[in-house]
Design a protein around this motif. Structure first.
Motif, mmCIF file in Angstrom:
data_model
loop_
_atom_site.group_PDB
_atom_site.id
_atom_site.type_symbol
_atom_site.label_atom_id
_atom_site.label_comp_id
_atom_site.label_asym_id
_atom_site.label_seq_id
_atom_site.Cartn_x
_atom_site.Cartn_y
_atom_site.Cartn_z
ATOM 1 N N ALA A 75 4.660 8.490 -13.343
ATOM 2 C CA ALA A 75 4.536 9.946 -13.434
ATOM 3 C C ALA A 75 5.071 10.661 -12.198
ATOM 4 N N SER A 76 5.262 9.932 -11.099
ATOM 5 C CA SER A 76 5.713 10.591 -9.875
ATOM 6 C C SER A 76 6.539 9.627 -9.039
ATOM 7 N N LYS A 77 7.261 10.192 -8.098
ATOM 8 C CA LYS A 77 8.046 9.385 -7.170
ATOM 9 C C LYS A 77 7.142 8.473 -6.354
ATOM 10 N N ASP A 78 5.980 8.987 -5.945
ATOM 11 C CA ASP A 78 5.046 8.173 -5.167
ATOM 12 C C ASP A 78 4.703 6.887 -5.911
ATOM 13 N N GLU A 79 4.320 7.021 -7.179
ATOM 14 C CA GLU A 79 3.919 5.854 -7.958
ATOM 15 C C GLU A 79 5.080 4.863 -8.096
ATOM 16 N N LEU A 80 6.262 5.378 -8.355
ATOM 17 C CA LEU A 80 7.430 4.525 -8.532
ATOM 18 C C LEU A 80 7.738 3.752 -7.256
ATOM 19 N N VAL A 81 7.774 4.436 -6.123
ATOM 20 C CA VAL A 81 8.129 3.786 -4.865
ATOM 21 C C VAL A 81 7.080 2.750 -4.471
ATOM 22 N N LEU A 82 5.821 3.083 -4.614
ATOM 23 C CA LEU A 82 4.771 2.134 -4.250
ATOM 24 C C LEU A 82 4.824 0.895 -5.133
ATOM 25 N N ASP A 83 5.059 1.077 -6.421
ATOM 26 C CA ASP A 83 5.187 -0.080 -7.313
ATOM 27 C C ASP A 83 6.412 -0.908 -6.966
ATOM 28 N N ALA A 84 7.502 -0.246 -6.607
ATOM 29 C CA ALA A 84 8.729 -0.961 -6.263
ATOM 30 C C ALA A 84 8.524 -1.819 -5.017
ATOM 31 N N VAL A 85 7.896 -1.254 -3.997
ATOM 32 C CA VAL A 85 7.649 -2.009 -2.764
ATOM 33 C C VAL A 85 6.652 -3.140 -3.030
ATOM 34 N N ARG A 86 5.637 -2.850 -3.846
ATOM 35 C CA ARG A 86 4.649 -3.891 -4.170
ATOM 36 C C ARG A 86 5.322 -5.065 -4.882
ATOM 37 N N ARG A 87 6.194 -4.753 -5.829
ATOM 38 C CA ARG A 87 6.891 -5.828 -6.542
ATOM 39 C C ARG A 87 7.788 -6.616 -5.589
ATOM 40 N N LEU A 88 8.436 -5.909 -4.682
ATOM 41 C CA LEU A 88 9.307 -6.566 -3.731
ATOM 42 C C LEU A 88 8.523 -7.555 -2.868
ATOM 43 N N GLU A 89 7.342 -7.139 -2.420
ATOM 44 C CA GLU A 89 6.524 -8.032 -1.608
ATOM 45 C C GLU A 89 6.000 -9.200 -2.433
ATOM 46 N N HIS A 90 5.573 -8.924 -3.677
ATOM 47 C CA HIS A 90 5.075 -10.001 -4.537
ATOM 48 C C HIS A 90 6.147 -11.063 -4.762
ATOM 49 N N PRO A 138 -0.031 11.312 4.918
ATOM 50 C CA PRO A 138 -1.044 10.309 5.283
ATOM 51 C C PRO A 138 -1.849 9.809 4.091
ATOM 52 N N GLU A 139 -1.888 10.570 3.006
ATOM 53 C CA GLU A 139 -2.649 10.117 1.842
ATOM 54 C C GLU A 139 -2.015 8.883 1.202
ATOM 55 N N LEU A 140 -0.768 8.597 1.559
ATOM 56 C CA LEU A 140 -0.100 7.410 1.022
ATOM 57 C C LEU A 140 -0.360 6.166 1.865
ATOM 58 N N ALA A 141 -1.014 6.323 3.016
ATOM 59 C CA ALA A 141 -1.140 5.205 3.952
ATOM 60 C C ALA A 141 -1.860 4.015 3.325
ATOM 61 N N GLY A 142 -2.973 4.277 2.648
ATOM 62 C CA GLY A 142 -3.722 3.178 2.049
ATOM 63 C C GLY A 142 -2.915 2.451 0.987
ATOM 64 N N ALA A 143 -2.246 3.218 0.143
ATOM 65 C CA ALA A 143 -1.436 2.614 -0.916
ATOM 66 C C ALA A 143 -0.252 1.864 -0.328
ATOM 67 N N ALA A 144 0.347 2.394 0.731
ATOM 68 C CA ALA A 144 1.475 1.713 1.369
ATOM 69 C C ALA A 144 1.025 0.393 1.987
ATOM 70 N N HIS A 145 -0.140 0.413 2.614
ATOM 71 C CA HIS A 145 -0.679 -0.821 3.203
ATOM 72 C C HIS A 145 -0.923 -1.862 2.123
ATOM 73 N N ARG A 146 -1.470 -1.441 0.999
ATOM 74 C CA ARG A 146 -1.720 -2.393 -0.088
ATOM 75 C C ARG A 146 -0.413 -2.946 -0.653
ATOM 76 N N SER A 147 0.619 -2.127 -0.685
ATOM 77 C CA SER A 147 1.893 -2.588 -1.218
ATOM 78 C C SER A 147 2.589 -3.556 -0.274
ATOM 79 N N LEU A 148 2.572 -3.251 1.039
ATOM 80 C CA LEU A 148 3.302 -4.060 2.009
ATOM 81 C C LEU A 148 2.533 -5.299 2.440
ATOM 82 N N VAL A 149 1.230 -5.159 2.603
ATOM 83 C CA VAL A 149 0.411 -6.236 3.155
ATOM 84 C C VAL A 149 -0.405 -6.939 2.078
ATOM 85 N N GLY A 150 -0.778 -6.198 1.031
ATOM 86 C CA GLY A 150 -1.709 -6.714 0.036
ATOM 87 C C GLY A 150 -1.344 -8.048 -0.580
ATOM 88 N N PRO A 151 -0.115 -8.245 -1.088
ATOM 89 C CA PRO A 151 0.207 -9.526 -1.731
ATOM 90 C C PRO A 151 0.053 -10.719 -0.789
#
Length: 222
Positions: A75-90, A138-151
């Motif tokens: 639904a938004s650029k934020d969601e797309l980018v976070l999913d893309a980075v998460r997939r890249l890390e996975h 800054p509201e993206l910080a938590g989601a960015a951390h989960r995408s980059l570090v979470g996997p």
């Protein structure tokens, strides 16, 4: 090519195409392969132009998909980018299956998988593109951390928990926190220090930081 690549509506079951950002309809089934192509395109665009300049239109064009196709999934650029980075890390984490060498040190080292320098640079540029916007969003910080570090943190937590069950690790060790140490340090090294994640760095953190922190306490002298 997706039917919307030329701007025409999708035609599946005769259900009208949903508008960007609108609720999903009962059109043709979602194609995981199309999802992957869009996410890969998002990574490429993010690496090239950064987060601020990335647009859904640019991603759709790179993926040879229609803008409506992209919005049906994100639904938004934020969601797309976070999913893309998460997939890249996975994609970097060997989870199928996770290493099981019989020792925690062996498992942690086996998780390290060298990759071509070109792919490392692509991943780091995409991650940097996301990180660059955090000071403004800054509201993206938590989601960015989960995408980059979470996997990676999840993989480390799993092998550490196995080591606890084997009696190799202090059962009182804070595995949840320690599982984030190496992934977080690696992200800082790549994005801030612009230094490679290599075997020497891995050994220094595993042998000098993680294993000492996870070892059972020594028995008091008699």
């Amino acid at each position: 090519m997706d039917a919307t690549a030329t701007g025409s509506p999708d035609h599946g079951t005769g259900t009208p195409t949903d508008a960007p950002g609108g609720p999903a309809t009962r059109g043709r089934p979602r194609d995981p392969g199309r999802d992957a192509a869009i996410l890969d395109a998002a990574v490429d665009v993010l690496a090239e132009v950064g987060y601020a300049a990335l647009t859904m239109d640019a991603v759709a064009l790179r993926a040879r998909a229609g803008k409506a196709t992209v919005y049906r999934r994100w639904a938004s650029k934020d969601e797309l980018v976070l999913d893309a980075v998460r997939r890249l890390e996975h994609q970097q984490v060997p989870v199928d299956p996770l290493p099981d060498t019989g020792s925690l040190r062996g498992d942690l080292l086996a998780l390290f998988r060298p990759e071509p320098a070109e792919e490392t640079a692509r991943r780091d540029r995409a991650a940097a593109g996301l990180v660059s916007v955090l000071s403004h969003r800054p509201e993206l910080a938590g989601a960015a951390h989960r995408s980059l570090v979470g996997p990676w943190a999840h993989a480390h937590r799993t092998v550490m928990a196995r080591a606890v069950a084997r009696g190799e690790v202090d059962p009182g060790a804070d595995v949840g926190i320690l599982a984030q140490v190496l992934p977080t340090m690696a992200a800082y090294r790549a994005l801030v220090q612009r230094a490679p994640f290599d075997e020497a760095f891995l050994l220094a953190v595993v042998d000098g930081v993680l294993l000492p922190a996870l070892r059972p306490p020594a028995a008091p002298p008699r």
